[in-house]
Scaffold this motif. Structure first.
Motif, PDB file in Angstrom:
ATOM      1  N   ALA A 346       0.883  -1.354  -0.174  1.00 45.65           N
ATOM      2  CA  ALA A 346       0.053   0.172   0.499  1.00 45.65           C
ATOM      3  C   ALA A 346       0.539   1.034  -0.204  1.00 45.65           C
ATOM      4  O   ALA A 346       0.621   1.838  -0.478  1.00 45.65           O
ATOM      5  CB  ALA A 346      -0.934  -0.356   1.401  1.00 45.65           C
ATOM      6  N   SER A 374      -6.451   1.120  -0.913  1.00 50.60           N
ATOM      7  CA  SER A 374      -8.049   0.728  -0.400  1.00 50.60           C
ATOM      8  C   SER A 374      -7.589  -0.594  -0.130  1.00 50.60           C
ATOM      9  O   SER A 374      -8.776  -0.587   1.552  1.00 50.60           O
ATOM     10  CB  SER A 374      -8.767   1.816  -0.803  1.00 50.60           C
ATOM     11  OG  SER A 374      -9.748   0.989  -1.875  1.00 50.60           O
ATOM     12  N   GLU A 375      -7.432  -1.754  -0.618  1.00 49.25           N
ATOM     13  CA  GLU A 375      -7.988  -2.386  -0.652  1.00 49.25           C
ATOM     14  C   GLU A 375      -7.572  -3.436   1.156  1.00 49.25           C
ATOM     15  O   GLU A 375      -7.188  -4.627   1.293  1.00 49.25           O
ATOM     16  CB  GLU A 375      -8.039  -3.493  -1.355  1.00 49.25           C
ATOM     17  CG  GLU A 375      -8.951  -3.164  -2.417  1.00 49.25           C
ATOM     18  CD  GLU A 375      -8.663  -4.140  -3.959  1.00 49.25           C
ATOM     19  OE1 GLU A 375      -8.854  -4.827  -4.051  1.00 49.25           O
ATOM     20  OE2 GLU A 375      -9.374  -3.232  -4.894  1.00 49.25           O
ATOM     21  N   LEU A 385      -2.813   9.032   4.050  1.00 47.38           N
ATOM     22  CA  LEU A 385      -4.738   8.528   3.779  1.00 47.38           C
ATOM     23  C   LEU A 385      -4.837   9.188   4.342  1.00 47.38           C
ATOM     24  O   LEU A 385      -5.971  10.312   3.577  1.00 47.38           O
ATOM     25  CB  LEU A 385      -4.778   7.611   4.037  1.00 47.38           C
ATOM     26  CG  LEU A 385      -4.678   5.772   4.214  1.00 47.38           C
ATOM     27  CD1 LEU A 385      -4.928   5.045   5.088  1.00 47.38           C
ATOM     28  CD2 LEU A 385      -5.117   6.196   2.281  1.00 47.38           C
ATOM     29  N   LEU A 399     -12.059   7.442  -1.904  1.00 50.07           N
ATOM     30  CA  LEU A 399     -11.213   6.303  -1.023  1.00 50.07           C
ATOM     31  C   LEU A 399     -10.382   6.378   0.490  1.00 50.07           C
ATOM     32  O   LEU A 399     -10.588   5.754   1.219  1.00 50.07           O
ATOM     33  CB  LEU A 399     -10.544   5.741  -2.520  1.00 50.07           C
ATOM     34  CG  LEU A 399     -11.739   5.064  -3.407  1.00 50.07           C
ATOM     35  CD1 LEU A 399     -10.162   4.594  -4.427  1.00 50.07           C
ATOM     36  CD2 LEU A 399     -12.065   4.341  -2.561  1.00 50.07           C
ATOM     37  N   ARG A 402     -12.385   7.446   3.056  1.00 46.70           N
ATOM     38  CA  ARG A 402     -13.066   5.474   3.056  1.00 46.70           C
ATOM     39  C   ARG A 402     -12.397   4.708   3.732  1.00 46.70           C
ATOM     40  O   ARG A 402     -12.318   3.540   4.981  1.00 46.70           O
ATOM     41  CB  ARG A 402     -14.248   4.972   1.854  1.00 46.70           C
ATOM     42  CG  ARG A 402     -15.205   6.063   1.403  1.00 46.70           C
ATOM     43  CD  ARG A 402     -15.739   4.706   0.223  1.00 46.70           C
ATOM     44  NE  ARG A 402     -16.323   5.934  -0.316  1.00 46.70           N
ATOM     45  CZ  ARG A 402     -17.430   5.021  -1.452  1.00 46.70           C
ATOM     46  NH1 ARG A 402     -16.884   4.849  -1.988  1.00 46.70           N
ATOM     47  NH2 ARG A 402     -18.243   5.643  -1.887  1.00 46.70           N
ATOM     48  N   THR A 403     -11.016   4.826   3.352  1.00 50.75           N
ATOM     49  CA  THR A 403     -10.099   4.089   4.183  1.00 50.75           C
ATOM     50  C   THR A 403      -9.652   3.964   5.415  1.00 50.75           C
ATOM     51  O   THR A 403      -9.673   3.451   6.294  1.00 50.75           O
ATOM     52  CB  THR A 403      -8.810   3.451   3.013  1.00 50.75           C
ATOM     53  OG1 THR A 403      -9.057   3.509   1.403  1.00 50.75           O
ATOM     54  CG2 THR A 403      -8.347   2.602   3.336  1.00 50.75           C
ATOM     55  N   ARG A 406     -12.350   2.804   7.312  1.00 47.84           N
ATOM     56  CA  ARG A 406     -12.127   1.345   8.028  1.00 47.84           C
ATOM     57  C   ARG A 406     -11.532   0.636   8.822  1.00 47.84           C
ATOM     58  O   ARG A 406     -11.610   0.135   9.563  1.00 47.84           O
ATOM     59  CB  ARG A 406     -11.962   0.748   6.221  1.00 47.84           C
ATOM     60  CG  ARG A 406     -11.552  -0.854   6.505  1.00 47.84           C
ATOM     61  CD  ARG A 406     -11.374  -1.426   4.915  1.00 47.84           C
ATOM     62  NE  ARG A 406     -10.342  -0.738   4.597  1.00 47.84           N
ATOM     63  CZ  ARG A 406      -9.281  -1.789   5.411  1.00 47.84           C
ATOM     64  NH1 ARG A 406      -8.332  -2.079   5.524  1.00 47.84           N
ATOM     65  NH2 ARG A 406      -7.779  -0.983   3.984  1.00 47.84           N
TER      66      ARG A 406
END
Length: 411
Positions: A346, A374-375, A385, A399, A402-403, A406
């Motif tokens: 990442a 992001s995954e 981020l 994204l 959202r990451t 999470r």
């Protein structure tokens, strides 16, 4: 008889512990400054170890991590009786002849083999940077110890090192060649321009002044394949449990010369030579394989994104891997391989997204990189981020937000 010939003639006796302290010390001092005799010593000690393993009965198996062909300079093992030594020496001479016939380096070719500079430094390589611990083997103690990276240590010829599951690293040779090791790799740095890859994956760029010799052992039958990477060329090597491979990774390369037993061939840019231990070698061994070129780039991404890494190379690699060329099999393969890096993958993706923000021509590739990041991102990516949550591209910014959510609220 030259001075070198005189020392070489005494090496067998030194190996058996038959010389007095003064004569042994003279050989030590000579080997420290003479590349030719140092190579001769490494070869004869490796041959001696191989013969002892084959001829000695009821010997305990070496402990894990201590059974490779690396051998320290002038740490001779003693034989037990005169008859055994005579038989061993006779067989050593016979095997040495066979080794010379079957495993000699490929012949010199124009622009491929450059003579060693006699004034070159005595060290083999210098550590540039690493993403995790690197260990060096102490032949005298029979143990591994961590290589301290803060002082950018210089490795002596004959040094044996390994990376662990959390680290990749980059070394520079005295002539400005580059060698990078993946996680869980092990290497013997025989000389500045000659390495033995015992396991794992390695990428190298040969210096402009000389070629680089890379040796890979076939584990079951103890044959050794030799690859000569020409000056200014890039290549990638893998020593796996059941096979070895060489990939010529740059379109500007000259052909890499390969030799194993009676097999001699060239590996041109974009091609891969793979030899399995059960192969009869009658098939097409050398073939074009872009997926191997991509795989060689992908495992290096975390290293390129580290503080001492090369951002220009990182950007170039990711642009090539993730460029919007349509949803082809190659594109899917590259993305799958990057996901397999896990959280360590990442960081290079996010670094690319951050530093390419001003280049609108990269927007499609930036979005692909952001989607992948992001995954697989973990909390270590939180700082970058947060920066990207304010990105000019709302797709990237959303994204990133959202990451972060999470990571802050795991399921």
């Amino acid at each position: 008889m030259s001075r070198c010939d005189e020392f070489c003639s005494q090496m067998s006796a030194a190996l058996d512990g038959e010389l007095d302290a003064e004569a042994t010390r003279a050989i030590q001092q000579h080997i420290a400054v003479c590349d030719r005799c140092r190579r001769e010593w490494v070869e004869i000690t490796e041959l001696d170890r191989r013969l002892r393993r084959e001829l000695t009965l009821d010997v305990l198996e070496p402990a894990a991590g201590t059974d490779t062909v690396a051998h320290s300079i002038l740490t001779p093992e003693k034989t037990t009786d005169g008859n055994g030594k005579a038989a061993l020496l006779g067989l050593a001479i016979a095997v040495a002849i066979l080794v010379a016939v079957f495993f000699a380096r490929p012949e010199k070719h124009d622009n491929q083999m450059v003579d060693r500079n006699p004034d070159a430094p005595a060290f083999a390589a210098t550590l540039i940077h690493a993403t995790g611990p690197i260990e060096v083997y102490d032949n005298d103690a029979g143990t591994w110890s961590e290589l301290e990276s803060a002082a950018t240590p210089e490795l002596e010829p004959g040094a044996r090192l390994r990376t662990l599951s959390s680290g990749r690293c980059e070394f520079r040779t005295p002539e400005n060649g580059t060698i990078r090791l993946d996680e869980d790799a092990e290497l013997v740095w025989k000389q500045a321009d000659e390495v033995l890859l015992l396991k794992g994956r390695m990428w190298c760029e040969a210096p402009s002044s000389q070629s680089l010799s890379v040796q890979l052992p076939m584990n079951t039958n103890e044959q050794v394949a030799t690859f000569v990477c020409p000056s200014r060329s890039e290549s990638h090597y893998a020593a796996e449990p059941q096979s070895i491979s060489c990939t010529s990774t740059s379109g500007s390369n000259q052909a890499v010369m390969a030799q194993l037993d009676s097999l001699k061939c060239e590996v041109s840019p974009g091609e891969t030579l793979k030899i399995a231990e059960d192969s009869d070698r009658d098939g097409q061994l050398v073939h074009r394989d872009e997926s191997m070129v991509a795989a060689a780039k992908i495992w290096q991404l975390p290293l390129l994104a580290s503080p001492a890494g090369d951002y220009a190379e990182l950007s170039q690699s990711l642009t090539w891997l993730l460029a919007p060329i349509g949803y082809t099999k190659a594109r899917h393969f590259n993305e799958h391989q990057i996901r397999e890096l896990g959280p360590s993958g990442a960081i290079p993706l996010l670094a690319y997204v951050r530093y390419s923000s001003s280049d609108t021509s990269q927007d499609a590739t930036r979005r692909t990189a952001m989607q992948l990041a992001s995954e697989i991102a973990d909390p270590k990516s939180s700082l970058i981020l947060r920066e990207l949550s304010e990105d000019r591209d709302e797709f990237v910014a959303e994204l990133a937000r959202r990451t972060l959510e999470r990571l802050q609220n795991p399921p």
